[in-house]
Design an enzyme around this catalytic site. Structure first.
Site, mmCIF file in Angstrom:
data_model
loop_
_atom_site.group_PDB
_atom_site.id
_atom_site.type_symbol
_atom_site.label_atom_id
_atom_site.label_comp_id
_atom_site.label_asym_id
_atom_site.label_seq_id
_atom_site.Cartn_x
_atom_site.Cartn_y
_atom_site.Cartn_z
ATOM 1 C CG LEU A 164 -1.882 -1.228 1.265
ATOM 2 C CD1 LEU A 164 -2.648 -1.266 2.578
ATOM 3 C CD2 LEU A 164 -2.838 -1.223 0.081
ATOM 4 C CG HIS A 165 4.084 1.122 -2.801
ATOM 5 N ND1 HIS A 165 5.236 0.714 -2.169
ATOM 6 C CD2 HIS A 165 3.776 0.152 -3.691
ATOM 7 C CE1 HIS A 165 5.612 -0.453 -2.649
ATOM 8 N NE2 HIS A 165 4.743 -0.822 -3.571
ATOM 9 C CG ASP A 166 0.143 5.489 -4.177
ATOM 10 O OD1 ASP A 166 1.372 5.698 -4.227
ATOM 11 O OD2 ASP A 166 -0.529 5.203 -5.176
#
Length: 125
Positions: free
Chosen positions: A54-56
């Site tokens: 869930l980078h963002d």
């Protein structure tokens, strides 16, 4: 300019995942959770079993729960010329060659469990 800079690299964002725990909540949720489950299941960057990165979501979480992240002030250089132009290079303090103060707040780690618990709580609303 003096504007505070915070940087989160893949070393941290790869640890911020939706796992089977998130999957179980999404399967029990309503229409919004069902839609999110479909989107996440389609994502080709991982599975709930291996962890969907869930980078963002990390910067959003950092804004409301900075205590989930281990941060260190470091030097940051940006390559200005050549084939690596635009590359950011983080300089550990031990390579300090002058008396400049480190100005960039680097994320070094994330409490993965606290992150996922927060994510689940937010998408359950």
């Amino acid at each position: 300019s003096g504007v505070p800079i915070t940087m989160m690299g893949l070393n941290v964002t790869n640890k911020a995942c939706a796992t089977k725990k998130t999957e179980a909540m999404l399967k029990q949720g309503g229409r919004i959770q069902e839609m999110l489950y479909g989107i996440m299941e389609f994502y080709k960057g991982g599975t709930f079993a291996s962890g969907i990165r869930l980078h963002d979501v990390c910067p959003i979480c950092y804004m409301v729960h900075p205590e989930f992240f281990t941060m260190e002030k470091r030097y940051l250089e940006v390559v200005l010329e050549g084939p690596a132009a635009g590359t950011t290079v983080m300089q550990p303090n031990l390579f300090q060659t002058d008396d400049r103060e480190p100005k960039v707040n680097f994320a070094m780690d994330v409490d993965s469990e606290a992150f996922e618990d927060w994510f689940i709580a937010e998408i359950s609303k």
